[in-house]
Design an enzyme around this catalytic site. Sequence first.
Site, PDB file in Angstrom:
ATOM      1  N   PRO A   1     -58.619 -12.106 -59.214  1.00 39.59           N
ATOM      2  CA  PRO A   1     -58.357 -11.725 -60.607  1.00 39.59           C
ATOM      3  C   PRO A   1     -58.316 -10.208 -60.758  1.00 39.59           C
ATOM      4  O   PRO A   1     -59.140  -9.499 -60.187  1.00 39.59           O
ATOM      5  CB  PRO A   1     -59.551 -12.314 -61.375  1.00 39.59           C
ATOM      6  CG  PRO A   1     -60.632 -12.477 -60.360  1.00 39.59           C
ATOM      7  CD  PRO A   1     -59.941 -12.738 -59.054  1.00 39.59           C
TER       8      PRO A   1
ATOM      9  N   CYS B   1     -57.756  -7.293 -63.836  1.00 39.39           N
ATOM     10  CA  CYS B   1     -57.530  -6.841 -65.208  1.00 39.39           C
ATOM     11  C   CYS B   1     -56.298  -5.950 -65.256  1.00 39.39           C
ATOM     12  O   CYS B   1     -56.121  -5.084 -64.395  1.00 39.39           O
ATOM     13  CB  CYS B   1     -58.707  -5.995 -65.687  1.00 39.39           C
ATOM     14  SG  CYS B   1     -60.164  -6.948 -66.092  1.00 39.39           S
TER      15      CYS B   1
ATOM     16  N   ALA C   1     -59.792 -11.339 -65.577  1.00 38.88           N
ATOM     17  CA  ALA C   1     -60.923 -11.590 -66.476  1.00 38.88           C
ATOM     18  C   ALA C   1     -60.402 -11.688 -67.901  1.00 38.88           C
ATOM     19  O   ALA C   1     -59.796 -10.751 -68.424  1.00 38.88           O
ATOM     20  CB  ALA C   1     -61.940 -10.463 -66.373  1.00 38.88           C
TER      21      ALA C   1
ATOM     22  N   GLN D   1     -59.797 -16.553 -64.817  1.00 36.97           N
ATOM     23  CA  GLN D   1     -61.198 -16.133 -64.840  1.00 36.97           C
ATOM     24  C   GLN D   1     -61.613 -15.928 -66.297  1.00 36.97           C
ATOM     25  O   GLN D   1     -61.014 -15.119 -67.002  1.00 36.97           O
ATOM     26  CB  GLN D   1     -61.370 -14.832 -64.052  1.00 36.97           C
ATOM     27  CG  GLN D   1     -62.831 -14.441 -63.890  1.00 36.97           C
ATOM     28  CD  GLN D   1     -63.005 -13.106 -63.190  1.00 36.97           C
ATOM     29  OE1 GLN D   1     -62.460 -12.098 -63.628  1.00 36.97           O
ATOM     30  NE2 GLN D   1     -63.754 -13.095 -62.102  1.00 36.97           N
TER      31      GLN D   1
ATOM     32  N   TYR E   1     -70.995  -7.717 -65.450  1.00 41.48           N
ATOM     33  CA  TYR E   1     -70.632  -8.189 -66.778  1.00 41.48           C
ATOM     34  C   TYR E   1     -71.698  -9.175 -67.281  1.00 41.48           C
ATOM     35  O   TYR E   1     -72.713  -9.390 -66.623  1.00 41.48           O
ATOM     36  CB  TYR E   1     -69.198  -8.748 -66.764  1.00 41.48           C
ATOM     37  CG  TYR E   1     -68.212  -7.646 -66.421  1.00 41.48           C
ATOM     38  CD1 TYR E   1     -68.044  -6.566 -67.292  1.00 41.48           C
ATOM     39  CD2 TYR E   1     -67.520  -7.634 -65.220  1.00 41.48           C
ATOM     40  CE1 TYR E   1     -67.190  -5.515 -66.969  1.00 41.48           C
ATOM     41  CE2 TYR E   1     -66.670  -6.584 -64.886  1.00 41.48           C
ATOM     42  CZ  TYR E   1     -66.511  -5.523 -65.761  1.00 41.48           C
ATOM     43  OH  TYR E   1     -65.686  -4.479 -65.440  1.00 41.48           O
TER      44      TYR E   1
ATOM     45  N   ARG F   1     -67.619 -16.817 -59.890  1.00 42.06           N
ATOM     46  CA  ARG F   1     -67.610 -15.604 -59.058  1.00 42.06           C
ATOM     47  C   ARG F   1     -68.916 -14.878 -59.308  1.00 42.06           C
ATOM     48  O   ARG F   1     -69.288 -14.630 -60.462  1.00 42.06           O
ATOM     49  CB  ARG F   1     -66.440 -14.699 -59.427  1.00 42.06           C
ATOM     50  CG  ARG F   1     -66.274 -13.562 -58.445  1.00 42.06           C
ATOM     51  CD  ARG F   1     -65.089 -12.672 -58.788  1.00 42.06           C
ATOM     52  NE  ARG F   1     -64.301 -12.404 -57.589  1.00 42.06           N
ATOM     53  CZ  ARG F   1     -63.490 -11.368 -57.439  1.00 42.06           C
ATOM     54  NH1 ARG F   1     -63.311 -10.507 -58.414  1.00 42.06           N
ATOM     55  NH2 ARG F   1     -62.818 -11.192 -56.322  1.00 42.06           N
TER      56      ARG F   1
ATOM     57  N   LEU G   1     -61.858  -5.721 -49.382  1.00 41.90           N
ATOM     58  CA  LEU G   1     -61.288  -5.014 -48.236  1.00 41.90           C
ATOM     59  C   LEU G   1     -60.880  -5.957 -47.110  1.00 41.90           C
ATOM     60  O   LEU G   1     -61.158  -5.704 -45.943  1.00 41.90           O
ATOM     61  CB  LEU G   1     -62.227  -3.911 -47.756  1.00 41.90           C
ATOM     62  CG  LEU G   1     -62.324  -2.712 -48.729  1.00 41.90           C
ATOM     63  CD1 LEU G   1     -63.305  -1.663 -48.205  1.00 41.90           C
ATOM     64  CD2 LEU G   1     -60.946  -2.074 -48.959  1.00 41.90           C
TER      65      LEU G   1
ATOM     66  N   ARG H   1     -56.275  -5.517 -54.186  1.00 44.22           N
ATOM     67  CA  ARG H   1     -55.432  -4.326 -54.047  1.00 44.22           C
ATOM     68  C   ARG H   1     -54.301  -4.516 -53.045  1.00 44.22           C
ATOM     69  O   ARG H   1     -53.171  -4.044 -53.275  1.00 44.22           O
ATOM     70  CB  ARG H   1     -56.299  -3.121 -53.683  1.00 44.22           C
ATOM     71  CG  ARG H   1     -57.173  -2.683 -54.842  1.00 44.22           C
ATOM     72  CD  ARG H   1     -58.278  -1.775 -54.416  1.00 44.22           C
ATOM     73  NE  ARG H   1     -59.279  -2.460 -53.593  1.00 44.22           N
ATOM     74  CZ  ARG H   1     -60.403  -1.923 -53.167  1.00 44.22           C
ATOM     75  NH1 ARG H   1     -60.668  -0.660 -53.471  1.00 44.22           N
ATOM     76  NH2 ARG H   1     -61.256  -2.614 -52.442  1.00 44.22           N
TER      77      ARG H   1
HETATM   78  C1  LIG Z   1     -56.682  -3.466 -60.740  1.00 41.58           C
HETATM   79  C2  LIG Z   1     -57.928  -4.282 -60.472  1.00 41.58           C
HETATM   80  C3  LIG Z   1     -58.418  -5.098 -61.485  1.00 41.58           C
HETATM   81  C4  LIG Z   1     -59.537  -5.912 -61.238  1.00 41.58           C
HETATM   82  N1  LIG Z   1     -59.956  -6.793 -62.199  1.00 41.58           N
HETATM   83  C5  LIG Z   1     -60.889  -7.733 -61.899  1.00 41.58           C
HETATM   84  C6  LIG Z   1     -61.154  -8.807 -62.774  1.00 41.58           C
HETATM   85  O1  LIG Z   1     -60.502  -8.986 -63.804  1.00 41.58           O
HETATM   86  N2  LIG Z   1     -62.140  -9.666 -62.432  1.00 41.58           N
HETATM   87  C7  LIG Z   1     -62.841  -9.547 -61.269  1.00 41.58           C
HETATM   88  O2  LIG Z   1     -63.737 -10.349 -61.002  1.00 41.58           O
HETATM   89  N3  LIG Z   1     -62.564  -8.552 -60.405  1.00 41.58           N
HETATM   90  C8  LIG Z   1     -61.596  -7.673 -60.677  1.00 41.58           C
HETATM   91  N4  LIG Z   1     -61.261  -6.719 -59.748  1.00 41.58           N
HETATM   92  C9  LIG Z   1     -61.901  -6.769 -58.435  1.00 41.58           C
HETATM   93  C10 LIG Z   1     -61.037  -7.557 -57.459  1.00 41.58           C
HETATM   94  O3  LIG Z   1     -60.868  -8.895 -57.879  1.00 41.58           O
HETATM   95  C11 LIG Z   1     -61.649  -7.538 -56.036  1.00 41.58           C
HETATM   96  O4  LIG Z   1     -62.874  -8.217 -56.055  1.00 41.58           O
HETATM   97  C12 LIG Z   1     -61.860  -6.126 -55.515  1.00 41.58           C
HETATM   98  O5  LIG Z   1     -60.747  -5.299 -55.802  1.00 41.58           O
HETATM   99  C13 LIG Z   1     -62.086  -6.121 -54.005  1.00 41.58           C
HETATM  100  O6  LIG Z   1     -61.018  -6.749 -53.340  1.00 41.58           O
HETATM  101  P1  LIG Z   1     -59.833  -5.898 -52.613  1.00 41.58           P
HETATM  102  O7  LIG Z   1     -60.494  -5.027 -51.596  1.00 41.58           O
HETATM  103  O8  LIG Z   1     -58.947  -6.958 -52.007  1.00 41.58           O
HETATM  104  O9  LIG Z   1     -59.120  -5.103 -53.668  1.00 41.58           O
HETATM  105  C14 LIG Z   1     -60.181  -5.872 -59.985  1.00 41.58           C
HETATM  106  C15 LIG Z   1     -59.696  -5.009 -59.000  1.00 41.58           C
HETATM  107  C16 LIG Z   1     -58.573  -4.250 -59.223  1.00 41.58           C
HETATM  108  C17 LIG Z   1     -58.037  -3.374 -58.114  1.00 41.58           C
END
Ligand SMILES: Cc1cc2nc3c(=O)[nH]c(=O)nc-3n(C[C@H](O)[C@H](O)[C@H](O)COP(=O)(O)O)c2cc1C
Length: 371
Positions: A23, A25, A57, A100, A183, A231, A302, A325
Amino acid sequence: MPALFEPLKIDDLQLENRIVIAPMCQYSATDGNATDWHAIHLGHLALSGAGLLIIEATAVTPDGRITPADLGLYSDANEAALARVLGAVRANAAMPIAMQLGHAGRKASSRAPWDGGQQIPSADPQGWTAVAPSPLAHIPGEEPPAALDAAGLARIRDGFVQAARRAARLGLDGLEIHAAHGYLLHQFLSPLSNQRDDAYGGSLDKRMRFPLEVFDAVRTEFPADRPVWVRLSASDWVDGGWDLDSSVAFTRALKARGCAAIHVSSGGVSPLQKIALGAGYQVPFAARIKAEVGLPTIAVGLITEPEQAETIIATGEADAVALARAMLYDPRWPWHAAAKLGAQVRAPKQYWRSQPREYKDLFEGASVGQR
Ligand SMILES: Cc1cc2nc3c(=O)[nH]c(=O)nc-3n(C[C@H](O)[C@H](O)[C@H](O)COP(=O)(O)O)c2cc1C
């Protein structure tokens, strides 16, 4: 068949492979209403070949939005706006779509990251007073939240229920309850943010009570043949904070209540956190929760390389990997992973002609003819 591309069942929900779009935002809604941006963003991710797309979210009450531009599911207008977006996406992509549901608690009333991400004071026309388990500011010096009383807890629980009902009507394939990243529900779990002395604070059981009540309420409301999962942040990364042992206990309690999976992240409740960042840094948390509780487990954080993702699944550290990402940077990540690992992936027929010569069987069922 590489393990990453084996199908997975989360209760009755069938995923074609183990790649989950985490998820994210977008801070691009108006009064909680999804916009054309959501159709473009979710639309292109839904063409990526992943096994599951989790929508960002989504706030269950207006005061549960992180920013004024967060997505919401608390009004008829919110539901109608999402119906339009989902209609467009579903007409063109078969990927299952979950959402979410969350409440920001004391991290509500913030500016979007590209506007600095700071708290918006309640006196600002854009801001409001946040609510939380205890009247403790997220960062010292910030305006503190109002502590929730019994009526406030009931209002938020009901917000989750109403949003779950709307999500069911929208045909969403699953719900993820957001109890991570500092949160509201995480604020109840963590002793750093929950200093209540009533039935909702103190011992681990009492701190888990409100998140478990919310889980039960959502699980009861959402259709039984569609999964609801959670989560969590497996660690606050602060001495004396929420930790992995507590996460195992929480996941056990969720499993006993019919939780379909656990999505394991970390951090977010305290600016004092000291995170040991590195490739797959949260995977060991997921691995221990999976080993001790045995719920279908999603690892995140990551995970960027196909071989890395394959190892996580093949060695049984997790049942699925979520990417955030990396999916924004390369929305065709699942195609490239399938090509690298020697698997097949679903691609829209409009794009079949892009299949590279060296990967003749990459796209499931692809065939191209010409006069
Ligand atoms: C642009 C952006 C928005 C995010 N929004 C949420 C969200 O709405 N809910 C959530 O649980 N995590 C959110 N995250 C966290 C990601 O879901 C993820 O857990 C975190 O980026 C680590 O994973 P990654 O290394 O693959 O980016 C967000 C991350 C990014 C980069």
